[in-house]
Design a protein around this motif. Structure first.
Motif, PDB file in Angstrom:
ATOM      1  N   GLU A   1      42.762  13.010  27.833  1.00  0.00           N
ATOM      2  CA  GLU A   1      41.301  12.865  27.733  1.00  0.00           C
ATOM      3  C   GLU A   1      40.879  12.392  26.346  1.00  0.00           C
ATOM      4  N   VAL A   2      41.510  12.922  25.308  1.00  0.00           N
ATOM      5  CA  VAL A   2      41.163  12.521  23.934  1.00  0.00           C
ATOM      6  C   VAL A   2      41.518  11.053  23.706  1.00  0.00           C
TER       7      VAL A   2
ATOM      8  N   LYS B   1      42.930  29.147  22.078  1.00  0.00           N
ATOM      9  CA  LYS B   1      43.289  28.146  21.077  1.00  0.00           C
ATOM     10  C   LYS B   1      44.756  28.273  20.699  1.00  0.00           C
TER      11      LYS B   1
ATOM     12  N   ARG C   1      46.836  17.254  29.620  1.00  0.00           N
ATOM     13  CA  ARG C   1      45.552  16.839  30.178  1.00  0.00           C
ATOM     14  C   ARG C   1      44.546  16.594  29.047  1.00  0.00           C
ATOM     15  N   HIS C   2      44.516  17.501  28.085  1.00  0.00           N
ATOM     16  CA  HIS C   2      43.592  17.360  26.951  1.00  0.00           C
ATOM     17  C   HIS C   2      43.950  16.121  26.118  1.00  0.00           C
ATOM     18  N   ASN C   3      45.230  15.931  25.811  1.00  0.00           N
ATOM     19  CA  ASN C   3      45.638  14.756  25.025  1.00  0.00           C
ATOM     20  C   ASN C   3      45.240  13.456  25.723  1.00  0.00           C
TER      21      ASN C   3
ATOM     22  N   GLY D   1      37.137  20.125  21.597  1.00  0.00           N
ATOM     23  CA  GLY D   1      38.235  21.027  21.924  1.00  0.00           C
ATOM     24  C   GLY D   1      39.155  21.367  20.780  1.00  0.00           C
TER      25      GLY D   1
ATOM     26  N   PHE E   1      43.923  23.357  19.093  1.00  0.00           N
ATOM     27  CA  PHE E   1      43.609  22.738  20.370  1.00  0.00           C
ATOM     28  C   PHE E   1      43.547  23.796  21.461  1.00  0.00           C
ATOM     29  N   ASN E   2      42.957  23.408  22.588  1.00  0.00           N
ATOM     30  CA  ASN E   2      42.760  24.334  23.699  1.00  0.00           C
ATOM     31  C   ASN E   2      44.058  24.605  24.456  1.00  0.00           C
TER      32      ASN E   2
ATOM     33  N   THR F   1      48.267  21.766  30.470  1.00  0.00           N
ATOM     34  CA  THR F   1      46.936  21.882  29.855  1.00  0.00           C
ATOM     35  C   THR F   1      46.846  21.012  28.611  1.00  0.00           C
TER      36      THR F   1
END
Length: 165
Positions: free
Chosen positions: A149-150, A72, A145-147, A39, A61-62, A142
């Motif tokens: 998951e990473v 992005k 959520r990505h942070n 991502g 990042f997304n 958003t």
């Protein structure tokens, strides 16, 4: 201003968690250098001190595609405080919403030092009042959520990971 906080317990001591999140600079490392991840990517523009304080980076990042940025976002980030195996804090300026973020993580030893609780906190603020009212919360959700998951994927490389509520 938006705020996100998440905590994980990982089956690895703080010094291993720190080294995963703050890899040391090797003799053959060049600046700038880019680290890719699912991502996005991080480009190191300037290395920090031995703890990472002073590190300067850009990140891609997304974000939601409806922001018309190709899905992005980009940020310019500086690690403003770091204490080895314990704490790191950064400031970031980002777009497309033209925003300021501040994030930090703390590491606490568990199980006599065999495990670690990592707590990550990030605040996010869009400068434009109209864009803030319309989009700040959804964009930050958003990003958060990505942070999360990473962090979870990275920590999983060290041992069992449990998200703490």
């Amino acid at each position: 201003q938006q705020r996100h906080e998440v905590a994980f317990e990982v089956g690895a001591p703080p010094h291993r968690v720190w080294r995963l999140l703050h890899p040391g600079v090797r003799l053959d490392d060049v600046v700038p250098r880019t680290i890719t991840h699912p991502g996005g990517s991080i480009t190191i523009l300037k290395d920090g001190d031995e703890d990472g304080e002073g590190l300067v980076r850009t990140a891609v990042f997304n974000v939601p595609r409806w922001l018309l940025s190709g899905g992005k976002a980009r940020s310019f980030e500086v690690v403003v405080e770091a204490r080895l195996d314990e704490y790191a804090r950064y400031h970031a300026e980002g777009k497309p919403l033209w925003s300021h973020a501040e994030g930090w993580h703390t590491l606490e030893p568990l199980d006599g030092g065999d495990g670690t609780r990592l707590t990550f906190v990030e605040t996010y603020h869009a400068y434009n009042p109209l864009l803030r009212a319309l989009f700040e919360r959804r964009v930050h959700q958003t990003i958060s959520r990505h942070n999360t998951e990473v962090y979870e994927a990275l920590l999983g490389r060290l041992g069992p990971v449990t998200r703490v509520r």
